[in-house]
Design an enzyme around this catalytic site. Structure first.
Site, PDB file in Angstrom:
ATOM      1  N   LYS A 171       0.849  -1.193   0.000  1.00 63.34           N
ATOM      2  CA  LYS A 171       0.000   0.000   0.000  1.00 63.34           C
ATOM      3  C   LYS A 171       0.877   1.232   0.000  1.00 63.34           C
ATOM      4  O   LYS A 171       1.844   1.312   0.767  1.00 63.34           O
ATOM      5  CB  LYS A 171      -0.855  -0.017   1.276  1.00 63.34           C
ATOM      6  CG  LYS A 171      -1.925   1.038   1.298  1.00 63.34           C
ATOM      7  CD  LYS A 171      -3.143   0.610   0.518  1.00 63.34           C
ATOM      8  CE  LYS A 171      -4.155   1.730   0.348  1.00 63.34           C
ATOM      9  NZ  LYS A 171      -3.782   2.671  -0.723  1.00 63.34           N
ATOM     10  N   LYS A 186       4.881   2.069   8.433  1.00 60.28           N
ATOM     11  CA  LYS A 186       3.681   2.791   8.865  1.00 60.28           C
ATOM     12  C   LYS A 186       2.493   1.841   9.008  1.00 60.28           C
ATOM     13  O   LYS A 186       1.793   1.850  10.026  1.00 60.28           O
ATOM     14  CB  LYS A 186       3.372   3.866   7.809  1.00 60.28           C
ATOM     15  CG  LYS A 186       2.347   4.885   8.207  1.00 60.28           C
ATOM     16  CD  LYS A 186       2.026   5.834   7.046  1.00 60.28           C
ATOM     17  CE  LYS A 186       3.194   6.703   6.631  1.00 60.28           C
ATOM     18  NZ  LYS A 186       2.809   7.729   5.614  1.00 60.28           N
ATOM     19  N   LYS A 188       5.378   2.538  -2.898  1.00 60.22           N
ATOM     20  CA  LYS A 188       5.236   3.943  -3.281  1.00 60.22           C
ATOM     21  C   LYS A 188       5.480   4.032  -4.773  1.00 60.22           C
ATOM     22  O   LYS A 188       6.179   3.185  -5.351  1.00 60.22           O
ATOM     23  CB  LYS A 188       6.278   4.802  -2.547  1.00 60.22           C
ATOM     24  CG  LYS A 188       5.903   6.256  -2.437  1.00 60.22           C
ATOM     25  CD  LYS A 188       4.896   6.461  -1.317  1.00 60.22           C
ATOM     26  CE  LYS A 188       4.711   7.880  -0.918  1.00 60.22           C
ATOM     27  NZ  LYS A 188       4.040   7.948   0.394  1.00 60.22           N
ATOM     28  N   THR A 200      -5.808  12.189   7.156  1.00 64.03           N
ATOM     29  CA  THR A 200      -4.404  12.293   7.589  1.00 64.03           C
ATOM     30  C   THR A 200      -4.316  13.305   8.726  1.00 64.03           C
ATOM     31  O   THR A 200      -3.692  13.054   9.771  1.00 64.03           O
ATOM     32  CB  THR A 200      -3.497  12.712   6.415  1.00 64.03           C
ATOM     33  OG1 THR A 200      -3.699  11.790   5.343  1.00 64.03           O
ATOM     34  CG2 THR A 200      -2.038  12.728   6.821  1.00 64.03           C
ATOM     35  N   ASN A 244      -3.747  19.968   1.218  1.00 61.48           N
ATOM     36  CA  ASN A 244      -4.850  19.201   1.826  1.00 61.48           C
ATOM     37  C   ASN A 244      -4.608  18.920   3.311  1.00 61.48           C
ATOM     38  O   ASN A 244      -5.466  19.180   4.155  1.00 61.48           O
ATOM     39  CB  ASN A 244      -5.052  17.902   1.036  1.00 61.48           C
ATOM     40  CG  ASN A 244      -6.037  16.982   1.724  1.00 61.48           C
ATOM     41  OD1 ASN A 244      -5.694  16.278   2.673  1.00 61.48           O
ATOM     42  ND2 ASN A 244      -7.276  17.031   1.301  1.00 61.48           N
ATOM     43  N   SER A 291      -7.675   4.667   4.184  1.00 63.30           N
ATOM     44  CA  SER A 291      -7.527   3.942   2.918  1.00 63.30           C
ATOM     45  C   SER A 291      -7.842   2.458   3.123  1.00 63.30           C
ATOM     46  O   SER A 291      -8.480   1.817   2.281  1.00 63.30           O
ATOM     47  CB  SER A 291      -6.091   4.044   2.395  1.00 63.30           C
ATOM     48  OG  SER A 291      -5.903   5.210   1.634  1.00 63.30           O
TER      49      SER A 291
HETATM   50  N1  GLU Z   1       0.346   8.891   0.655  1.00 68.29           N
HETATM   51  C1  GLU Z   1      -0.174   8.644   1.971  1.00 68.29           C
HETATM   52  C2  GLU Z   1       0.950   8.262   2.923  1.00 68.29           C
HETATM   53  O1  GLU Z   1       2.104   8.570   2.689  1.00 68.29           O
HETATM   54  C3  GLU Z   1      -1.339   7.658   1.973  1.00 68.29           C
HETATM   55  C4  GLU Z   1      -1.053   6.302   1.452  1.00 68.29           C
HETATM   56  C5  GLU Z   1      -2.293   5.424   1.324  1.00 68.29           C
HETATM   57  O2  GLU Z   1      -3.391   5.837   1.711  1.00 68.29           O
HETATM   58  O3  GLU Z   1      -2.124   4.329   0.811  1.00 68.29           O
HETATM   59  O4  GLU Z   1       0.720   7.710   3.948  1.00 68.29           O
END
Ligand code: GLU
Length: 423
Positions: free
Chosen positions: A78, A102, A114, A198, A229, A357
């Site tokens: 993810k 994370k 990523k 977030t 955002n 998510s």
């Molecule tokens: N880009 C966000 C992060 O760095 C969200 C990633 C996601 O929701 O998969 O955590």
């Protein structure tokens, strides 16, 4: 220097980052083996593609994109997709590693990945950006999927980008697959609360961190760097909780008011002018000055490496909440620790986005949509549990929260690898 240290030093591509530096500093404490280190320091898959896109002037330009799956022992990978002119595959790999940690820290069943395209979105119009997004998805379509690797928004991508991703992927697969991407518009299977999740997740962990420091949001002063955002929602949520938001900034500069900024008026000013700078309800300040304003809470919510050896000593806050990914350099982190400034690390502080998510993915797979109340309640529970798991590992806050969060994430990933027979 031990042999394990030497091996880590040799691997330049994975050593340049904060993530790997942190890993190096914890490996001895945790007694990691050579095999464990080897698993943690290498991404499982790196896909790099170049693809042509016709621009509105009729010219064809080649773009470069990457998707890195760092680790998927705990579940499908993810992680977001970013558009940035300076993007490198090393950055994407580091960010993918941070996503693996994370997801493990907040204990959701995902690995980490990523992706990104090396592009300056400000130079393209909406149609061109759509073509770049679609071409990128065609290039990585075999490597993403609801049970493989699930993209989401990141720097300079948003719900509109996710809608294009969904549409392009479904065209390729010739079937509906809403769970292939999260952060979608609610009309396409997204979750309303994902828009501010977030920031809200950050508020939940901040409230826990403040309790540890004998503070409450009411009456506390906060400075927020970044008004995209995440930063904008953070300023609004803090303001709603009675916190005085005394400074905010974006790439064009900032605005400060020691009695607290009127966030709604500031939002309207930004909607009209495109920036928070020049807001009549505050004094104009630079991004550097924002980091040094008098406040209890500093929230870096922009890009990485904003807090460094050159400015860390100016910071007056007692809590730094990392809503951006990697905003603090290793030197600055050391300086904050020496000054007893509590740093709530990115992999905990900004995990609210990926947690919601996860809820979106679950809903898409089960075709069962939860009431908003359930989403918000579970976000709160997930974030506060993660904070207490990390804090407990930290001997009641005596070590760095970053180190404790890394140890927890690393431990959970290695446990999954072991159960799979990979260790
Ligand atoms: N880009 C966000 C992060 O760095 C969200 C990633 C996601 O929701 O998969 O955590």
């Amino acid at each position: 220097m031990t042999k394990q240290h030497e091996q880590l030093h040799r691997d330049e591509t994975v050593l340049r980052s904060m993530g790997m530096t942190e890993l190096r500093s914890i490996y001895e404490d945790m007694g990691l083996t050579q095999e464990e280190l080897a698993i943690l320091t290498r991404p499982r898959r790196i896909v790099t593609a170049t693809f042509p896109v016709t621009l509105k002037n009729g010219r064809i330009r080649m773009f470069l994109g990457h998707r890195v799956l760092y680790n998927d022992a705990r579940g499908p990978a993810k992680g977001g997709i970013r558009f940035h002119p300076d993007l490198t595959v090393e950055d994407v790999s580091e960010l993918a590693f941070l996503m693996a940690l994370k997801c493990a820290v907040v204990n959701i069943p995902f690995g980490g990945s990523k992706g990104g395209v090396k592009v300056n979105p400000a130079e393209l119009d909406s149609h061109e950006l759509e073509q770049v997004t679609r071409a990128y998805i065609r290039a990585v379509a075999d490597d993403i999927g609801p049970y493989k690797d699930i993209p989401a928004p990141d720097v300079y991508t948003d719900e509109r980008t996710m809608a294009w991703i969904l549409d392009e992927y479904e065209r390729i697969m010739r079937r509906h697959q809403p769970a292939v991407v999260t952060g979608k518009p609610p009309a396409l299977g997204g979750i309303e609360a994902r828009r501010y999740s977030t920031a809200l997740g950050g508020v939940h962990v901040l409230e826990e961190a403040m309790k540890e420091r004998g503070l409450t949001p009411k009456g506390a002063r906060a400075a927020v760097q970044g008004f995209g955002n995440v930063g904008e929602n953070m300023a609004r949520l803090l303001h709603e909780r009675g916190c005085r938001v005394v400074a905010v900034s974006d790439v064009n500069g900032g605005t400060a008011n020691p009695s607290g900024l009127d966030i709604e008026a500031l939002r309207r000013h930004k909607a009209g002018s495109g920036t928070v700078a020049g807001f009549s309800g505050g004094k104009r300040i630079s991004n550097e000055e924002l980091l040094a304003v008098d406040c209890e809470i500093l929230v870096p919510a922009a890009l990485s490496n904003q807090l460094h050896a050159g400015n860390a000593k100016e910071v007056k806050a007692s809590i730094v909440l990392e809503l951006a990914n990697g905003p603090t350099t290793v030197d600055a982190d050391d300086m904050f620790y020496a000054r007893d400034i509590m740093v709530v690390p990115d992999i905990l502080a900004n995990a609210g986005g990926v947690v919601v998510s996860y809820f979106e993915w679950v809903q898409n797979l089960s075709n069962d949509f939860w009431p908003e109340e359930k989403v918000l309640k579970r976000l709160h529970r997930t974030m506060t549990t993660a904070f207490s798991d990390v804090h407990a590992r930290c001997r009641g806050g005596k070590c760095r929260l970053r180190k404790a969060a890394y140890e927890l994430g690393v431990r959970r990933i290695l446990d999954a690898e072991r159960l799979r027979g990979n260790l």
